[in-house]
Design a protein around this motif. Structure first.
Motif, mmCIF file in Angstrom:
data_model
loop_
_atom_site.group_PDB
_atom_site.id
_atom_site.type_symbol
_atom_site.label_atom_id
_atom_site.label_comp_id
_atom_site.label_asym_id
_atom_site.label_seq_id
_atom_site.Cartn_x
_atom_site.Cartn_y
_atom_site.Cartn_z
ATOM 1 N N ILE A 31 0.620 8.956 1.752
ATOM 2 C CA ILE A 31 0.920 8.246 0.492
ATOM 3 C C ILE A 31 1.878 9.064 -0.374
ATOM 4 C CG2 ILE A 31 -0.080 7.645 -1.751
ATOM 5 C CD1 ILE A 31 -2.281 6.226 -0.390
ATOM 6 N N ARG A 77 6.879 9.912 -2.124
ATOM 7 C CA ARG A 77 6.421 9.064 -3.251
ATOM 8 C C ARG A 77 6.374 9.883 -4.538
ATOM 9 N NH1 ARG A 77 5.766 4.154 -5.570
ATOM 10 N NH2 ARG A 77 5.501 3.275 -3.502
ATOM 11 N N PHE A 88 1.150 1.086 -7.395
ATOM 12 C CA PHE A 88 2.462 1.704 -7.213
ATOM 13 C C PHE A 88 3.534 0.952 -7.983
ATOM 14 C CE2 PHE A 88 1.073 4.545 -3.925
ATOM 15 C CZ PHE A 88 0.130 3.863 -3.180
ATOM 16 N N MET A 141 2.516 6.431 -9.403
ATOM 17 C CA MET A 141 1.170 6.008 -8.948
ATOM 18 C C MET A 141 0.238 5.919 -10.153
ATOM 19 S SD MET A 141 0.707 8.424 -5.583
ATOM 20 C CE MET A 141 1.158 9.935 -6.384
ATOM 21 N N TRP A 167 0.832 -1.228 0.000
ATOM 22 C CA TRP A 167 0.000 0.000 0.000
ATOM 23 C C TRP A 167 0.847 1.249 0.000
ATOM 24 C CZ3 TRP A 167 -4.553 -1.537 -1.476
ATOM 25 C CH2 TRP A 167 -4.963 -2.833 -1.132
ATOM 26 N N GLY A 168 2.078 1.141 -0.495
ATOM 27 C CA GLY A 168 2.866 2.364 -0.728
ATOM 28 C C GLY A 168 4.272 2.387 -0.154
ATOM 29 N N LYS A 208 4.008 5.337 5.982
ATOM 30 C CA LYS A 208 4.378 4.418 4.897
ATOM 31 C C LYS A 208 5.869 4.486 4.550
ATOM 32 C CE LYS A 208 -0.332 4.495 3.082
ATOM 33 N NZ LYS A 208 -0.921 3.148 3.050
#
Ligand code: KE4
Length: 433
Positions: free
Chosen positions: A245, A249, A406, A359, A64-65, A270
């Motif tokens: 997130i 990222r 991702f 993403m 999840w990231g 994360k």
């Protein structure tokens, strides 16, 4: 098409269900949005994960990231082993916590001070409490579809009809808790201006995912973040960017660097834990000085700033700081997203692919996905068929149309080409009614 053997995962899922609600420790892992049983994963390496039946998958969930470097990155594993050998937790300050705090402050100029916690939920919950303490106001604004963890005041949906007060979005959340949370439509500057025109002076904070990633990926409209900043300044509202997130990222400086908008507080999680439990909230010194023991806003945590988790986070950020990191991630993401969109068009499948850096999300049955209402119109059944056909072909996508995919630095050109080939195969099959 040879069907995969998932016997061991099914057996393990049954056993888990005896002791753990729904057999999982976080609901989205139960595959409820796509039906069927979840896979039990035994190990990960680079861009791959392996399940209990020995099947191998190219992984686009990335836990999840957090796993932007891929699974079991040598620098991170080395840092964890070195730290763990010295002890796993002291309940006392360590020099490494200052080092991680320094790296975060250096990466995001809006953050002058930062507090480490153990999850994104804690980060968001604490940032809101500090904002309320600083402004002496109770009400907050969030946006429909945005997710900021599972603290009571954030499990709230828009009130019915004209009432602006939120109503609980989960059992167990008292209506009284929800009343202080107003829920407005994401990406709707007009609705925001209208509401604040009458109520701005009562609002302690606005919390927003600067890029919505929990309704699938929905980037902000050009003026949305600017309007948030302008109206927050006008009404003395604390603007909180939930970058759990997007932090590290979307770029080393997150969405706030990418869009050039400085929030008053930022929530992180994360990636900054390198796959271990680390969250953080930080921002303007005068606001953060409200946090205990300096100020009157209480917030605490036995394992906050845990030395092993912090060691993983430091190793992660040092890797991400290397030149060219985000250009490589963006190139990989763009290659996959454009191939996904092109394959859908060539297969005659109506869809919308949203992508930003590493993403991506695909929404079936709709051509626009720039707000929550549009996303809710997407074809979930077609996503379910896409998900399972891709899983059968060794591609592990998010088991929900309302999550974000991702790409990691570990995804090779061969991984992407393999994935694109399987997308084309799958689109040929799922398009048959
Ligand atoms: P955690 O408490 O799960 O560490 O973080 C909560 C959170 C806060 N803010 C944003 C923008 C988030 O996306 C999250 C958590 N994301 C979900 C899925 N996108 C984590 C997966 C899960 O719930 O198991």
């Amino acid at each position: 098409m040879t069907h995969m053997n998932w016997t061991n995962s099914s057996r393990l899922f049954k056993a888990a269900g005896r002791y753990i609600p729904g057999g999982v420790n976080s609901p989205v892992r139960a595959f409820r949005n796509v039906g069927g049983n979840p896979l039990f994963i035994t190990r990960g390496k680079g861009s791959k994960i392996f399940d209990a039946d020995g099947n191998r998958y190219v992984d686009y969930v990335s836990s999840w990231g957090p796993l932007i470097l891929g699974h079991a990155h040598p620098s991170i594993i080395r840092a964890i082993m070195k730290a763990a050998a010295k002890g796993t937790s002291f309940g006392a300050p360590t020099e490494e916590e200052t080092e991680l705090a320094r790296l975060i402050v250096q990466a995001m100029p809006s953050i002058e001070m930062v507090r480490l916690v153990s999850s994104g939920t804690e980060a968001a919950m604490s940032a809101i409490r500090v904002a309320r303490g600083y402004t002496n106001r109770d009400q907050i604004i969030k946006f429909a579809g945005c997710y900021h963890g599972h603290s009571d005041g954030l499990l709230v949906k828009a009130g019915s009809g004209a009432t602006t007060f939120g109503t609980p979005d989960s059992a167990g959340v008292p209506a009284d808790y929800a009343r202080n949370t107003i829920v407005l439509p994401y990406n709707d500057s007009e609705a925001l201006s209208l509401f604040l025109g009458k109520n701005g002076s009562k609002i302690a904070a606005i919390i927003v995912e600067p890029v919505a990633a929990n309704i699938g990926l929905v980037p902000p409209e050009p003026d949305f973040l600017k309007t948030l900043r302008r109206l927050s300044d006008r009404d003395g509202i604390i603007l909180i960017f939930d970058e759990v997130i997007t932090g590290f990222r979307l770029g080393y400086g997150g969405a706030q660097e990418y869009y050039g908008i400085k929030p008053d507080l930022t929530c992180l999680g994360k990636i900054i834990g390198g796959g271990l439990p680390v969250g953080a909230y930080g921002g303007k010194r005068k606001i953060m000085e409200m946090a205990a023991p300096l100020g009157p806003v209480y917030q605490a945590g036995t394992l906050s700033g845990n030395p092993v988790a912090v060691a993983a986070g430091i190793a992660m950020l040092k890797e991400l700081k290397k030149p060219g990191t985000y250009q490589k991630l963006a190139k990989k993401g763009a290659k996959l997203a454009s191939a996904l969109a092109q394959a859908a068009t060539e297969s005659g499948i109506i869809s919308r692919v949203n992508s930003l850096g590493s993403m991506f999300s695909i929404f079936f049955g709709i051509r626009e996905a720039s707000n929550y209402d549009q996303v809710l119109q997407s074809d979930r059944e077609l996503y379910r068929r896409f998900f399972w056909n891709m899983l059968e072909r060794g591609i592990y996508l998010a088991p929900s149309p309302f999550e974000t995919g991702f790409v990691s630095l570990a995804h090779s050109e061969a991984d992407l080409d393999y994935t694109i080939g399987k997308i084309k195969e799958t689109f040929k099959i799922i398009n048959r009614r």
